[in-house]
Enzyme design. Structure first.
Site, PDB file in Angstrom:
ATOM      1  N   HIS A 126      63.024  12.413  27.995  1.00 28.43           N
ATOM      2  CA  HIS A 126      64.244  13.063  28.498  1.00 28.43           C
ATOM      3  C   HIS A 126      64.151  13.368  29.995  1.00 28.43           C
ATOM      4  CE1 HIS A 126      65.829  13.313  24.473  1.00 28.43           C
ATOM      5  NE2 HIS A 126      64.668  13.805  24.062  1.00 28.43           N
ATOM      6  N   GLU A 159      45.488  25.295  38.974  1.00 24.36           N
ATOM      7  CA  GLU A 159      45.004  26.569  39.518  1.00 24.36           C
ATOM      8  C   GLU A 159      43.674  26.405  40.259  1.00 24.36           C
ATOM      9  OE1 GLU A 159      44.264  29.167  36.214  1.00 24.36           O
ATOM     10  OE2 GLU A 159      44.267  30.951  37.453  1.00 24.36           O
ATOM     11  N   TRP A 212      43.876  41.590  48.331  1.00 22.57           N
ATOM     12  CA  TRP A 212      44.758  40.463  48.026  1.00 22.57           C
ATOM     13  C   TRP A 212      46.082  40.842  48.661  1.00 22.57           C
ATOM     14  CZ3 TRP A 212      49.158  39.494  44.778  1.00 22.57           C
ATOM     15  CH2 TRP A 212      49.379  38.142  44.476  1.00 22.57           C
ATOM     16  N   ARG A 249      39.501  40.489  42.037  1.00 16.36           N
ATOM     17  CA  ARG A 249      40.800  41.143  42.191  1.00 16.36           C
ATOM     18  C   ARG A 249      41.464  40.804  43.529  1.00 16.36           C
ATOM     19  NH1 ARG A 249      41.557  45.158  38.493  1.00 16.36           N
ATOM     20  NH2 ARG A 249      43.193  46.059  39.777  1.00 16.36           N
ATOM     21  N   GLU A 286      48.957  25.150  29.093  1.00 16.01           N
ATOM     22  CA  GLU A 286      47.774  25.900  29.523  1.00 16.01           C
ATOM     23  C   GLU A 286      46.796  24.990  30.286  1.00 16.01           C
ATOM     24  OE1 GLU A 286      46.798  28.679  30.050  1.00 16.01           O
ATOM     25  OE2 GLU A 286      44.630  28.572  30.082  1.00 16.01           O
ATOM     26  N   CYS A 305      44.217  44.056  44.585  1.00 20.84           N
ATOM     27  CA  CYS A 305      43.099  44.554  45.388  1.00 20.84           C
ATOM     28  C   CYS A 305      42.113  45.306  44.501  1.00 20.84           C
ATOM     29  CB  CYS A 305      43.615  45.516  46.437  1.00 20.84           C
ATOM     30  SG  CYS A 305      44.926  44.812  47.439  1.00 20.84           S
ATOM     31  N   LYS A 365      45.595  25.505  34.163  1.00 24.00           N
ATOM     32  CA  LYS A 365      44.185  25.635  34.549  1.00 24.00           C
ATOM     33  C   LYS A 365      43.829  24.583  35.573  1.00 24.00           C
ATOM     34  CE  LYS A 365      43.260  28.491  33.149  1.00 24.00           C
ATOM     35  NZ  LYS A 365      43.435  29.707  32.408  1.00 24.00           N
ATOM     36  N   ASN A 376      45.581  50.139  46.390  1.00 27.72           N
ATOM     37  CA  ASN A 376      45.979  48.965  45.628  1.00 27.72           C
ATOM     38  C   ASN A 376      47.404  49.203  45.157  1.00 27.72           C
ATOM     39  OD1 ASN A 376      46.203  46.816  43.826  1.00 27.72           O
ATOM     40  ND2 ASN A 376      45.100  47.893  42.202  1.00 27.72           N
ATOM     41  N   GLY A 377      48.302  48.243  45.399  1.00 29.75           N
ATOM     42  CA  GLY A 377      49.678  48.411  44.928  1.00 29.75           C
ATOM     43  C   GLY A 377      50.663  48.267  46.076  1.00 29.75           C
ATOM     44  N   LYS A 401      42.960  37.940  39.970  1.00 30.62           N
ATOM     45  CA  LYS A 401      43.052  38.301  38.557  1.00 30.62           C
ATOM     46  C   LYS A 401      43.757  39.640  38.486  1.00 30.62           C
ATOM     47  CE  LYS A 401      40.030  37.677  34.637  1.00 30.62           C
ATOM     48  NZ  LYS A 401      40.422  36.283  34.350  1.00 30.62           N
TER      49      LYS A 401
HETATM   50  C1  F6R Z   1      45.418  31.939  34.681  1.00 35.73           C
HETATM   51  C2  F6R Z   1      45.424  33.388  34.522  1.00 35.73           C
HETATM   52  C3  F6R Z   1      46.721  34.102  34.682  1.00 35.73           C
HETATM   53  C4  F6R Z   1      46.789  35.318  33.731  1.00 35.73           C
HETATM   54  C5  F6R Z   1      48.073  36.125  33.987  1.00 35.73           C
HETATM   55  C6  F6R Z   1      48.212  37.273  33.010  1.00 35.73           C
HETATM   56  O1  F6R Z   1      44.146  31.400  34.492  1.00 35.73           O
HETATM   57  O2  F6R Z   1      44.405  33.992  34.306  1.00 35.73           O
HETATM   58  O3  F6R Z   1      47.794  33.250  34.473  1.00 35.73           O
HETATM   59  O4  F6R Z   1      46.762  34.848  32.415  1.00 35.73           O
HETATM   60  O5  F6R Z   1      48.054  36.615  35.299  1.00 35.73           O
HETATM   61  O6  F6R Z   1      47.136  38.138  33.068  1.00 35.73           O
HETATM   62  P1  F6R Z   1      46.864  39.191  31.911  1.00 35.73           P
HETATM   63  O7  F6R Z   1      46.460  38.463  30.700  1.00 35.73           O
HETATM   64  O8  F6R Z   1      45.771  40.064  32.451  1.00 35.73           O
HETATM   65  O9  F6R Z   1      48.150  39.940  31.712  1.00 35.73           O
END
Ligand code: F6R
Length: 602
Positions: free
Chosen positions: A499, A483, A73, A27, A476, A2, A480, A99-100, A597
């Site tokens: 495998h 996601e 969130w 967030r 990765e 949040c 992406k 938040n939390g 994020k």
């Molecule tokens: C994916 C993404 C997440 C972050 C993960 C760690 O695009 O952004 O997988 O990489 O939540 O976040 P940080 O780097 O802030 O610890």
């Protein structure tokens, strides 16, 4: 997680508060709300949906010089109007945003219910205004009632509160970030700096258990005993424009295109006379270290895997762990173990917990992060900043590239300190690193990913394969892709296909084969395996890798460079593929469903 924001001023706070909520939407974005205090009562508006929906709902009469806001969130209780923050007490005099997670909310709620308090939401947050209400009823002033209320909370939280008729914003934190912004005619509080960056760059990072009392022209911070504490005022060197979308349709696309600039900042002054120069990390810094453990989540975990590969290649023992898994089986550490938390935000709860555990058990800890003043930067023994500038899109792009570039620099220092020798080929690799921004620019200007990205949409799955550093890029790229497109995507070590995963490969599963210029023959035989099952193959490789490029149904070329660095360039092509595919599907690219994020809960 949040986003919390607050503004206390002599002028009206409504518009700046809404702006700051927009800036914090990365967030969380399932519901939003504000509470404004105009000297007498509180005016609250909150609802399910995005900040723009809240804004549309706001009509006259909500203004006031003091306000708190929240973009959510959800963790406790699904997104709904009643679960949206702010939450109030029975009298409607106290409003709180949070938040939390409050872990002991069940028992606190039971006692409050017994005492006659009435609740309107399913959230853990709502107990806080009711606890404050009890304190106010027992004769405490707002600050003392807030202190007493938060003293009863267990868990991780950042909380901000206003009380009707009171000229202050009260706030505290434990395990979740809060930063104060000091302006000329107004003061600010938020979960993160971009909330108020257009108004001020003078900030104070609050520490756990700090209790803040903020007015329009003053701030006071006390500890849990009520004694005043002093926290430094710092200047943030981010440009407000960095946190704006500009002419781009999405932050993600802007941030993909910002990578050359971000990388120049990452590398600035750090390669000198063919050697690495890291401020605060002179030669010998790590001479007592014998092994390295990377802890990280998501994209940062993939960057950590790349760091591990670099170190192993030059004979340094290194391993990478998903932070939450590290906690299920904490790895043996001692004072000769360096545990590196790779975390762009510096606030990811799982990574902070892993770092804390390693530190308590005697390891040396290092935060590799983008955010000065973040919890990771402040709680680790050392911090190395990736200097990518603010990243707003939920999908990490430029911070990944800056993380891996910083890991190349760090690997150089670690290998020399630990083995006494430079890395093999270090001059050529550092020269290629210095040229990386230019090479990335060539990729971001290449329109080919945009042209081909829609071709296989709707197919059964998108697969990504690679060897060595390209294996972490395969993971990765798949992350992406899934996601932001919500399509099925998976990354595999190319050699693992036979495998098991090969059973999934059909004409309906495009396979992106990521080449670095190394392990050519083996990758080509993996490509033959999938081609013979009818799968379209898209080669993502340096121009010099003609055999791979020519043998594929499509290709995305990248400039030829040092094989250790090629995977960074291939990843940029694959960021573009994911972006353009998601755009064609009209996805909420900057705010993908169910994600936020900076995940500050475990
Ligand atoms: C994916 C993404 C997440 C972050 C993960 C760690 O695009 O952004 O997988 O990489 O939540 O976040 P940080 O780097 O802030 O610890």
């Amino acid at each position: 997680m949040c986003g919390i924001t607050a503004r206390v001023a002599t002028d009206d706070s409504l518009v700046p508060l809404l702006e700051s909520l927009h800036n914090l939407e990365y967030r969380g974005y399932d519901s939003a709300g504000i509470a404004m205090s105009n000297g007498s009562g509180l005016n609250i508006c909150k609802q399910e949906g995005e900040v723009a929906d809240l804004e549309a709902e706001l009509t006259d009469g909500r203004s006031g010089p003091i306000g708190i806001g929240h973009t959510r969130w959800s963790t406790h209780g699904p997104p709904s109007d009643s679960n949206a923050h702010p939450h109030t007490d029975c009298s409607g005099r106290v409003a709180v945003v949070h938040n939390g997670i409050i872990e002991n909310y069940d028992s606190l709620k039971r006692s409050l219910l017994k005492a006659g308090h009435e609740f309107e939401s399913e959230t853990d947050t709502e107990i806080i205004p009711h606890l404050v209400e009890s304190g106010l009823e027992s004769g405490l002033d707002a600050e003392a009632a807030f202190r007493e209320a938060v003293g009863q909370l267990e868990g991780s939280y950042a909380v901000a509160m206003i009380v009707a008729g009171d000229p202050m914003v009260y706030a505290t934190r434990n395990g979740s970030p809060l930063v104060v912004g000091l302006g000329e005619t107004a003061n600010y509080l938020a979960s993160d700096v971009p909330a108020f960056l257009e108004y001020t760059d003078r900030v104070i990072y609050l520490e756990d258990d700090d209790l803040l009392t903020l007015s329009a022209n003053s701030h006071r911070i006390t500890n849990s005993d009520g004694a005043q504490v002093s926290r430094p005022i710092e200047t943030v060197d981010w440009d407000p424009e960095d946190a704006e979308k500009g002419s781009y349709d999405h932050y993600m696309l802007k941030e993909i295109h910002e990578q050359p600039v971000a990388l120049r900042q990452t590398l600035h002054g750090r390669i000198e006379d063919g050697d690495v120069s890291l401020d605060g990390f002179p030669p010998g810094t790590f001479e007592d270290i014998e092994r390295v453990q990377f802890v990280a989540c998501g994209t940062s975990y993939h960057a950590g895997m790349y760091g591990e590969w670099l170190l192993n290649k030059d004979g340094v023992e290194a391993n990478t762990y998903i932070s939450s898994e590290y906690m299920t089986t904490p790895q043996p550490v001692d004072e000769s173990t360096l545990v590196v938390g790779v975390t762009q935000s510096g606030e990811t709860a799982d990574t902070l917990e892993a770092l804390r555990s390693a530190r308590e058990r005697g390891a040396r800890t290092l935060a590799l992060t983008n955010v000065m003043g973040s919890t990771a930067a402040r709680t680790c023994d050392d911090a190395l900043f990736i200097r990518a500038g603010p990243e707003i899109g939920v999908a990490a792009t430029k911070t990944y590239s800056s993380q891996v570039a910083t890991l190349v620099l760090l690997a150089e220092r670690l290998v020399r300190d630990i083995t006494g020798e430079p890395t093999a080929d270090h001059e050529a690799r550092l020269e290629a690193l210095a040229n990386l921004p230019e090479h990335v620019e060539t990729v971001t200007e290449d329109g080919r990913a945009a042209r081909i990205s829609e071709r296989w949409l709707g197919d059964a799955g998108h697969f990504f394969i690679g060897r060595g550093p390209a294996y972490s890029v395969a993971l990765e790229a798949a992350l992406k892709f899934k996601e932001i497109t919500y399509e099925h995507a998976e990354g595999f070590a190319a050699g693992e296909l036979k495998h098991g995963p090969l059973a999934l490969v059909t004409e309906e599963t495009p396979v992106f084969a990521i080449g670095t210029g190394a392990y050519r023959k083996r990758l080509q035989s993996n490509v033959r395996e999938v081609k013979s099952r009818g799968a379209p193959v898209i080669a993502v490789a340096p121009r010099s890798d003609e055999e791979l490029l020519d043998g594929a149904s499509e290709y995305l070329a990248v400039p030829a460079t040092h094989p250790d660095l090629v995977s960074i360039l291939t990843n940029v092509q694959l960021q573009l593929v994911a972006y353009h595919a998601a755009n064609a599907m009209n996805r909420a690219i900057d705010k993908p469903r169910n994600l936020a994020k900076s995940v500050t809960v475990e």
